[in-house]
Design a protein around this motif. Structure first.
Motif, PDB file in Angstrom:
ATOM      1  N   SER A   1       0.854  -1.182   0.000  1.00 57.59           N
ATOM      2  CA  SER A   1       0.000   0.000   0.000  1.00 57.59           C
ATOM      3  C   SER A   1       0.892   1.235   0.000  1.00 57.59           C
ATOM      4  O   SER A   1       2.088   1.145   0.291  1.00 57.59           O
ATOM      5  N   ARG A   2       0.302   2.373  -0.312  1.00 55.01           N
ATOM      6  CA  ARG A   2       1.093   3.598  -0.357  1.00 55.01           C
ATOM      7  C   ARG A   2       0.259   4.791   0.081  1.00 55.01           C
ATOM      8  O   ARG A   2      -0.984   4.759   0.023  1.00 55.01           O
ATOM      9  N   ASP A   3       0.964   5.833   0.492  1.00 53.51           N
ATOM     10  CA  ASP A   3       0.341   7.097   0.854  1.00 53.51           C
ATOM     11  C   ASP A   3       1.011   8.156  -0.020  1.00 53.51           C
ATOM     12  O   ASP A   3       2.173   8.518   0.226  1.00 53.51           O
ATOM     13  N   ASN A   4       0.315   8.630  -1.022  1.00 54.26           N
ATOM     14  CA  ASN A   4       0.920   9.572  -1.970  1.00 54.26           C
ATOM     15  C   ASN A   4       1.236  10.911  -1.316  1.00 54.26           C
ATOM     16  O   ASN A   4       2.186  11.588  -1.695  1.00 54.26           O
ATOM     17  N   ALA A   5       0.443  11.290  -0.340  1.00 54.64           N
ATOM     18  CA  ALA A   5       0.675  12.576   0.332  1.00 54.64           C
ATOM     19  C   ALA A   5       1.954  12.544   1.170  1.00 54.64           C
ATOM     20  O   ALA A   5       2.620  13.571   1.326  1.00 54.64           O
ATOM     21  N   LYS A   6       2.278  11.380   1.684  1.00 58.27           N
ATOM     22  CA  LYS A   6       3.451  11.244   2.545  1.00 58.27           C
ATOM     23  C   LYS A   6       4.645  10.632   1.819  1.00 58.27           C
ATOM     24  O   LYS A   6       5.719  10.489   2.407  1.00 58.27           O
ATOM     25  N   ASN A   7       4.453  10.253   0.558  1.00 54.50           N
ATOM     26  CA  ASN A   7       5.529   9.616  -0.218  1.00 54.50           C
ATOM     27  C   ASN A   7       6.059   8.368   0.476  1.00 54.50           C
ATOM     28  O   ASN A   7       7.279   8.164   0.593  1.00 54.50           O
ATOM     29  N   THR A   8       5.147   7.546   0.934  1.00 58.13           N
ATOM     30  CA  THR A   8       5.532   6.317   1.629  1.00 58.13           C
ATOM     31  C   THR A   8       4.890   5.104   0.986  1.00 58.13           C
ATOM     32  O   THR A   8       3.841   5.194   0.345  1.00 58.13           O
ATOM     33  N   VAL A   9       5.530   3.969   1.174  1.00 59.35           N
ATOM     34  CA  VAL A   9       4.989   2.688   0.732  1.00 59.35           C
ATOM     35  C   VAL A   9       5.214   1.682   1.852  1.00 59.35           C
ATOM     36  O   VAL A   9       6.237   1.718   2.535  1.00 59.35           O
ATOM     37  N   VAL A  10       4.230   0.811   2.034  1.00 62.13           N
ATOM     38  CA  VAL A  10       4.264  -0.177   3.114  1.00 62.13           C
ATOM     39  C   VAL A  10       4.083  -1.567   2.524  1.00 62.13           C
ATOM     40  O   VAL A  10       3.284  -1.755   1.597  1.00 62.13           O
ATOM     41  N   LEU A  11       4.820  -2.519   3.061  1.00 61.98           N
ATOM     42  CA  LEU A  11       4.638  -3.926   2.713  1.00 61.98           C
ATOM     43  C   LEU A  11       4.241  -4.669   3.980  1.00 61.98           C
ATOM     44  O   LEU A  11       5.053  -4.833   4.893  1.00 61.98           O
ATOM     45  N   GLN A  12       2.991  -5.081   4.047  1.00 65.08           N
ATOM     46  CA  GLN A  12       2.495  -5.861   5.179  1.00 65.08           C
ATOM     47  C   GLN A  12       2.656  -7.337   4.839  1.00 65.08           C
ATOM     48  O   GLN A  12       2.119  -7.799   3.827  1.00 65.08           O
ATOM     49  N   MET A  13       3.366  -8.042   5.693  1.00 69.66           N
ATOM     50  CA  MET A  13       3.680  -9.445   5.415  1.00 69.66           C
ATOM     51  C   MET A  13       3.064 -10.336   6.486  1.00 69.66           C
ATOM     52  O   MET A  13       3.262 -10.089   7.695  1.00 69.66           O
ATOM     53  N   HIS A  14       2.334 -11.342   6.067  1.00 74.77           N
ATOM     54  CA  HIS A  14       1.716 -12.307   6.976  1.00 74.77           C
ATOM     55  C   HIS A  14       2.171 -13.717   6.596  1.00 74.77           C
ATOM     56  O   HIS A  14       2.684 -13.944   5.493  1.00 74.77           O
ATOM     57  N   SER A  15       1.930 -14.645   7.513  1.00 74.49           N
ATOM     58  CA  SER A  15       2.246 -16.067   7.274  1.00 74.49           C
ATOM     59  C   SER A  15       3.668 -16.226   6.740  1.00 74.49           C
ATOM     60  O   SER A  15       3.905 -16.929   5.753  1.00 74.49           O
ATOM     61  N   LEU A  16       4.589 -15.576   7.399  1.00 71.67           N
ATOM     62  CA  LEU A  16       5.974 -15.582   6.920  1.00 71.67           C
ATOM     63  C   LEU A  16       6.578 -16.976   6.997  1.00 71.67           C
ATOM     64  O   LEU A  16       6.283 -17.753   7.917  1.00 71.67           O
ATOM     65  N   LYS A  17       7.427 -17.267   6.018  1.00 73.54           N
ATOM     66  CA  LYS A  17       8.089 -18.553   5.900  1.00 73.54           C
ATOM     67  C   LYS A  17       9.601 -18.345   5.954  1.00 73.54           C
ATOM     68  O   LYS A  17      10.091 -17.255   5.615  1.00 73.54           O
ATOM     69  N   PRO A  18      10.337 -19.372   6.330  1.00 77.34           N
ATOM     70  CA  PRO A  18      11.810 -19.226   6.336  1.00 77.34           C
ATOM     71  C   PRO A  18      12.353 -18.779   4.992  1.00 77.34           C
ATOM     72  O   PRO A  18      13.339 -18.027   4.942  1.00 77.34           O
ATOM     73  N   GLU A  19      11.726 -19.196   3.909  1.00 78.99           N
ATOM     74  CA  GLU A  19      12.197 -18.800   2.578  1.00 78.99           C
ATOM     75  C   GLU A  19      11.933 -17.335   2.262  1.00 78.99           C
ATOM     76  O   GLU A  19      12.384 -16.826   1.235  1.00 78.99           O
ATOM     77  N   ASP A  20      11.214 -16.626   3.126  1.00 79.89           N
ATOM     78  CA  ASP A  20      11.039 -15.175   2.966  1.00 79.89           C
ATOM     79  C   ASP A  20      12.228 -14.400   3.529  1.00 79.89           C
ATOM     80  O   ASP A  20      12.308 -13.180   3.360  1.00 79.89           O
ATOM     81  N   THR A  21      13.128 -15.094   4.188  1.00 84.99           N
ATOM     82  CA  THR A  21      14.313 -14.444   4.746  1.00 84.99           C
ATOM     83  C   THR A  21      15.127 -13.803   3.636  1.00 84.99           C
ATOM     84  O   THR A  21      15.545 -14.474   2.690  1.00 84.99           O
TER      85      THR A  21
END
Length: 121
Positions: free
Chosen positions: A70-90
């Motif tokens: 997701s992103r906030d154009n007014a704040k020039n930010t982007v977020v990555l929300q990660m769930h159900s993380l796996k060891p291979e996401d390291t």
């Protein structure tokens, strides 16, 4: 000077969640596409997710349904929300942004320094 700064990387157990943030700063006129890539030790950097200025998102098959960008154009930010993380996401997770710089209207593809996500017991 225009730059990106990521935050939020941490050690998390398998099945856990983590939220990565990235903020762009400097003389920015606007930002088009923003996204996240990752690079695990000994592997090539790979695409994770991208989001257009209008909010259209695309994901790698490996994270589809588990990660949300997701992103906030007014704040020039982007977020990555990660769930159900796996060891291979390291990996080291990098933020990227396609920036139009003020006042020159020069186009830059920026990369952050990376934030480390480790998924382990």
């Amino acid at each position: 000077q225009v730059q990106l700064e990521e935050s939020g990387g941490d050690l998390v157990q398998p099945g856990g969640s983590l939220r990565l943030s990235c903020a762009a700063s400097g003389n920015i006129f606007s930002i088009n596409e923003m996204g996240w890539y990752r690079q695990a030790p000994g592997k090539e950097r790979e695409f994770v997710a991208r989001i257009s200025r209008s909010g259209i998102a695309n994901y790698a098959d490996s994270v589809e349904g588990r990660f949300t960008i997701s992103r906030d154009n007014a704040k020039n930010t982007v977020v990555l929300q990660m769930h159900s993380l796996k060891p291979e996401d390291t990996s080291l997770y990098y933020c990227t942004a396609h920036v139009i710089v003020a006042p020159s209207n020069r186009y830059l593809e920026l990369w952050g320094q990376g934030t480390l996500v480790t998924v382990s017991e």
